[in-house]
Structures are given as structure tokens and as C-alpha cells.
Design an enzyme around this catalytic site. Structure first.
Site, short mmCIF file in Angstrom:
data_model
loop_
_atom_site.label_atom_id
_atom_site.label_comp_id
_atom_site.label_asym_id
_atom_site.label_seq_id
_atom_site.Cartn_x
_atom_site.Cartn_y
_atom_site.Cartn_z
N GLU A 1 2.99 -2.36 -0.03
CA GLU A 1 1.94 -2.81 0.88
C GLU A 1 1.35 -4.16 0.51
O GLU A 1 0.22 -4.47 0.88
CB GLU A 1 0.82 -1.76 0.95
CG GLU A 1 1.28 -0.40 1.46
CD GLU A 1 0.16 0.62 1.48
OE1 GLU A 1 -1.01 0.23 1.31
OE2 GLU A 1 0.45 1.82 1.68
N HIS B 1 5.22 7.82 -3.02
CA HIS B 1 5.88 6.54 -2.76
C HIS B 1 7.24 6.48 -3.45
O HIS B 1 8.23 6.04 -2.86
CB HIS B 1 5.00 5.39 -3.24
CG HIS B 1 3.86 5.09 -2.32
ND1 HIS B 1 4.04 4.72 -1.01
CD2 HIS B 1 2.52 5.09 -2.53
CE1 HIS B 1 2.86 4.52 -0.44
NE2 HIS B 1 1.93 4.75 -1.34
N HIS C 1 2.73 -0.51 -5.72
CA HIS C 1 2.06 -0.09 -4.49
C HIS C 1 1.71 -1.29 -3.63
O HIS C 1 2.03 -1.35 -2.44
CB HIS C 1 0.80 0.72 -4.81
CG HIS C 1 0.18 1.34 -3.61
ND1 HIS C 1 -0.62 0.64 -2.73
CD2 HIS C 1 0.25 2.61 -3.13
CE1 HIS C 1 -1.02 1.45 -1.75
NE2 HIS C 1 -0.51 2.64 -1.97
#
Length: 297
Positions: free
Chosen positions: A210, A242, A180
Site C-alpha cells: 500500500e 498479507h 505493508h
């Protein structure tokens, strides 16, 4: 000489006072019966396909602690609202702890199912600290560490992932894990894990959506070698939004599309890390530490 009716009166008064005394003594020495429970906390997912992963986690925890009741909570308000719009109820950590207090739990081991000790974990920690020792509530609430916390967590997880690479891999194939990522300082766990993986297998990469490292940095590495196929796997608890969209989706900006546009063959494996028994064992070891601490107090 005491008359008969006076003796009876004194006897009743004495028995009444004796009963009151014993009642106060009993109350002073009576403690709430110990009742320990487990609260598993994930970011959450609204994808029906992820239910099997959550069920797998619960089954592994139940097999290890068969006598303890297990409750669940999701930290994401957006996901909780999505589920409630479908008629599915899942509590926030605060709601779950409040209910467990009402149900008479005296000790609660809260196990984070997050990957790193980032913002979601810190918010959960604040909630846990607020509930521990609350008047007329739970006596003790302790929080278990996320998947990655200690150095040996990185080593253990890295070894498990390398032992469970896609079975169809051949020479020249590479694996790119999607994490992530975050702007929180805990993002350092991702490059730390990448470094450990490279010590064991030079064709295994880790990038984030991110944070750092990024996919472009992985592509720079791929361009320096001959690549047969790129396997895409989630470096996440579950294969949720995701994994299904940002990693394996058909949109132009998905990792699959970006890599294919550069001429790479790709194959995505929609398997969350928690689908693997030995990954769940790392969380369970953190949970054991918490339960031992609760028993010692």
C-alpha cells in the site's frame, strides 16, 4: 491534685491523639510499592499459524527480563473481534493498561512491535500518553520505539535479513520482500531500507502493498537482468494475511501469480521477521531504553 479517674481520661486522650498523629505521619511517608511490567503491542493476527511467532517474541523478552510480568495487546479492532468470536480474548492497548493499573502496576514499559512509526504507532503513542500519571492509576507509562526508528535500526535489520536469506538461493536468484506500506510520512523507511539493502546485495528488493516502492517498479528492475527464481518473503512482523494471500496466494492479483504470469519461477517463504532472534533483539534494545528511563525517574 488530679484525681485517678481524670488521669486515666487524660492518658487515654493523649494516647489516642498520639496514635492519630503517627497514622498521619505514616500515611504521608507511605508510597505505593514499585511494580514494573511490560506490555507488548502488535497490530495482531487471527491466523493460528502466527501464534508461534508471538510466543517466540515473548520467550525472548522473558529471557531478557525474567523478573517482569508480560502482558499483550493488539491494536487492530477487526482482529480482536475475530478472535473474540472464537472465544479468544485479547485486549486493546487501552484495555490492557487499565487492567494493569487495577493490578497495581506503577510503571509500565509499552513496547511497540510495529515495523515503522506510522499511524498505528502514533495512535498507540496517544494512548500511552493518556495513561501516564492518571490519578489512582499507573504512575509512569513509556513507549518503546518500533523496529525501525533510528538509522542504526535500518542498518541492523538490513544486516540480519541479508544474513538469513533463503538457504536454497543460487546464482541468478533474487529476493523480493513484501512490506505493508502506508500513506503516512513514515513510508520513507521502505525506500530507505531498499537503498541500504542494495548497497550490500543487488539482487535483494523491497516493495510494498500500500505504499512505495511498488511491485511493478521491482518488476521493471527484474526485466533488466537474467533471473533464475524469485523468492518472496514478508517484510512484516508476522507472516499473516498479507503474506499468505497478497504475497503467496493463488489469486490472480497475488505477487506470486503476477510474477508467474510474467514467466518467473517463484517460491514463497512464510516466515515473519519476528521469527528471527536477531530481529527481536532490535525491539528488545528499544525496550531496554524504556526500562532504563523508567528506573531513572
Amino acid at each position: 491534685m488530679i484525681k485517678k479517674y481524670q488521669f486515666s481520661k487524660y492518658l487515654k486522650t493523649g494516647l489516642f491523639l498520639l496514635l492519630i498523629t503517627f497514622s498521619f505521619m505514616a500515611a504521608a511517608h507511605t508510597k505505593k510499592a514499585n511494580k514494573t511490567g511490560i506490555l507488548l503491542v502488535s497490530f495482531g493476527s487471527s491466523y493460528p499459524e502466527t501464534r508461534a511467532t508471538f510466543q517466540h517474541i515473548e520467550a525472548e523478552v522473558k529471557a531478557t527480563f525474567p523478573d517482569l510480568e508480560i502482558h499483550w495487546a493488539f491494536t487492530s479492532k477487526i482482529i480482536r473481534n475475530k478472535l473474540r468470536s472464537r472465544g479468544e480474548t485479547i485486549d486493546s492497548p487501552a484495555e490492557a493498561l487499565a487492567k494493569m493499573g487495577e493490578e497495581g502496576f506503577t510503571n509500565v514499559a509499552v513496547q511497540s512491535l510495529h515495523v515503522i512509526p506510522g499511524e498505528e504507532y502514533e495512535n498507540l503513542k496517544t494512548t500511552v500518553e493518556a495513561f501516564s500519571g492518571m490519578p489512582k492509576g499507573i504512575d509512569q507509562v513509556q513507549l518503546g520505539k518500533p523496529l525501525l526508528y533510528h538509522q542504526n535500526d535500518i542498518e541492523n535489520l538490513g544486516d540480519v535479513l541479508l544474513q538469513n536469506l533463503p538457504k536454497g538461493m543460487v546464482e541468478g536468484d533474487v529476493v523480493v520482500f513484501m512490506g505493508h506500506g502506508t500513506h503516512h510520512p513514515a513510508n520513507v523507511y521502505y525506500p530507505g531500507m531498499q537503498y541500504y539493502l542494495w548497497q550490500k546485495h543487488s539482487n535483494v528488493f523491497l516493495a510494498t502493498v500500500e505504499g512505495y516502492p511498488e511491485l511493478n517498479q521491482v518488476i521493471e528492475k527484474l526485466e533488466t537482468r537474467k533471473v533464475n527464481k524469485v523468492w518472496l518473503l514478508p517484510f512484516m512482523t508476522i507472516a499473516g494475511d498479507h503474506a499468505r494471500n497478497d504475497m503467496a496466494g493463488e489469486e490472480e492479483e497475488s505477487w506470486k501469480s503476477v510474477l508467474e504470469a510474467r514467466g518467473y519461477k517463484t517460491e514463497a517463504v512464510l516466515r515473519g521477521m519476528a521469527d528471527q532472534d536477531n530481529v527481536v533483539r532490535i525491539w528488545i534494545e528499544h525496550l531496554k531504553e524504556v526500562l532504563i528511563e523508567l528506573k531513572s525517574k
